[in-house]
Write a protein that holds these residues in place. Structure first.
Motif, PDB file in Angstrom:
ATOM      1  N   THR A  89       0.827  -1.205   0.000  1.00  0.00           N
ATOM      2  CA  THR A  89       0.000   0.000   0.000  1.00  0.00           C
ATOM      3  C   THR A  89       0.863   1.257   0.000  1.00  0.00           C
ATOM      4  O   THR A  89       0.598   2.199  -0.753  1.00  0.00           O
ATOM      5  CB  THR A  89      -0.952  -0.005   1.211  1.00  0.00           C
ATOM      6  N   VAL A  90       1.886   1.271   0.821  1.00  0.00           N
ATOM      7  CA  VAL A  90       2.767   2.443   0.887  1.00  0.00           C
ATOM      8  C   VAL A  90       3.542   2.602  -0.422  1.00  0.00           C
ATOM      9  O   VAL A  90       3.602   3.698  -0.987  1.00  0.00           O
ATOM     10  CB  VAL A  90       3.730   2.364   2.091  1.00  0.00           C
ATOM     11  N   VAL A  91       4.118   1.520  -0.920  1.00  0.00           N
ATOM     12  CA  VAL A  91       4.897   1.598  -2.167  1.00  0.00           C
ATOM     13  C   VAL A  91       4.011   2.072  -3.315  1.00  0.00           C
ATOM     14  O   VAL A  91       4.437   2.881  -4.141  1.00  0.00           O
ATOM     15  CB  VAL A  91       5.573   0.248  -2.484  1.00  0.00           C
ATOM     16  N   ALA A  92       2.782   1.617  -3.350  1.00  0.00           N
ATOM     17  CA  ALA A  92       1.856   2.016  -4.421  1.00  0.00           C
ATOM     18  C   ALA A  92       1.579   3.514  -4.399  1.00  0.00           C
ATOM     19  O   ALA A  92       1.208   4.092  -5.423  1.00  0.00           O
ATOM     20  CB  ALA A  92       0.544   1.238  -4.304  1.00  0.00           C
ATOM     21  N   SER A  93       1.777   4.150  -3.248  1.00  0.00           N
ATOM     22  CA  SER A  93       1.471   5.579  -3.139  1.00  0.00           C
ATOM     23  C   SER A  93       2.650   6.492  -3.445  1.00  0.00           C
ATOM     24  O   SER A  93       2.500   7.715  -3.443  1.00  0.00           O
ATOM     25  CB  SER A  93       0.914   5.883  -1.749  1.00  0.00           C
ATOM     26  N   ILE A  94       3.819   5.937  -3.752  1.00  0.00           N
ATOM     27  CA  ILE A  94       4.975   6.775  -4.102  1.00  0.00           C
ATOM     28  C   ILE A  94       4.696   7.407  -5.459  1.00  0.00           C
ATOM     29  O   ILE A  94       4.464   6.702  -6.442  1.00  0.00           O
ATOM     30  CB  ILE A  94       6.284   5.962  -4.174  1.00  0.00           C
ATOM     31  N   PRO A  95       4.716   8.747  -5.539  1.00  0.00           N
ATOM     32  CA  PRO A  95       4.409   9.400  -6.817  1.00  0.00           C
ATOM     33  C   PRO A  95       5.482   9.158  -7.873  1.00  0.00           C
ATOM     34  O   PRO A  95       6.660   8.955  -7.556  1.00  0.00           O
ATOM     35  CB  PRO A  95       4.348  10.889  -6.462  1.00  0.00           C
ATOM     36  N   ALA A  96       5.067   9.213  -9.115  1.00  0.00           N
ATOM     37  CA  ALA A  96       6.017   9.116 -10.235  1.00  0.00           C
ATOM     38  C   ALA A  96       7.059  10.217 -10.095  1.00  0.00           C
ATOM     39  O   ALA A  96       6.753  11.335  -9.685  1.00  0.00           O
ATOM     40  CB  ALA A  96       5.279   9.252 -11.561  1.00  0.00           C
ATOM     41  N   GLY A  97       8.301   9.881 -10.406  1.00  0.00           N
ATOM     42  CA  GLY A  97       9.381  10.854 -10.340  1.00  0.00           C
ATOM     43  C   GLY A  97       9.932  11.075  -8.947  1.00  0.00           C
ATOM     44  O   GLY A  97      10.751  11.964  -8.733  1.00  0.00           O
ATOM     45  N   LYS A  98       9.494  10.278  -7.991  1.00  0.00           N
ATOM     46  CA  LYS A  98       9.967  10.382  -6.611  1.00  0.00           C
ATOM     47  C   LYS A  98      10.496   9.031  -6.144  1.00  0.00           C
ATOM     48  O   LYS A  98      10.146   7.987  -6.690  1.00  0.00           O
ATOM     49  CB  LYS A  98       8.844  10.835  -5.674  1.00  0.00           C
ATOM     50  N   VAL A  99      11.349   9.062  -5.131  1.00  0.00           N
ATOM     51  CA  VAL A  99      11.864   7.839  -4.508  1.00  0.00           C
ATOM     52  C   VAL A  99      11.765   7.985  -3.002  1.00  0.00           C
ATOM     53  O   VAL A  99      11.641   9.091  -2.476  1.00  0.00           O
ATOM     54  CB  VAL A  99      13.336   7.556  -4.892  1.00  0.00           C
TER      55      VAL A  99
END
Length: 107
Positions: A14-24
């Motif tokens: 769930t957390v990984v799925a919420s990482i926005p594109a272009g971010k780490v």
């Protein structure tokens, strides 16, 4: 464990799925946000067991130094995915958290 509470892998997904594109973000940040502070290694284990073809943006998770922890072909695959996502690397192959970090303290 409460049977209504999602499992640690589910919380990590769930957390990984919420990482926005272009971010780490870091393995440690994922562990903390998933309610398992200090379990960074477990995050890596859970992500390493994703099924082939998973749409989860696992590649947006790096180590606390802003580097890819994988080696060989897996390193190349993660770096290519990050570059395609718009994340750039320093000459020393690090990612600048001030620019690309998501919920990580500035380095």
């Amino acid at each position: 464990m409460d049977n209504h509470e999602p499992s640690l892998p589910t919380r990590i997904y769930t957390v990984v799925a919420s990482i926005p594109a272009g971010k780490v973000t870091t393995y440690g940040t994922i562990a903390r946000l998933a309610g398992a502070a200090g379990a960074a290694r477990q995050v890596g284990i859970v992500l390493s067991r994703l099924p082939a073809g998973s749409k989860l943006p696992w590649f947006r998770v790096v180590n606390a130094q802003g580097k890819i922890s994988l080696t060989g072909p897996d390193y190349i695959r993660q770096k290519q995915a990050l570059l395609a996502d718009g994340v750039l690397f320093t000459p020393s192959d690090r990612i600048n958290f001030k620019i690309y970090g998501w919920l990580t303290p500035p380095s």
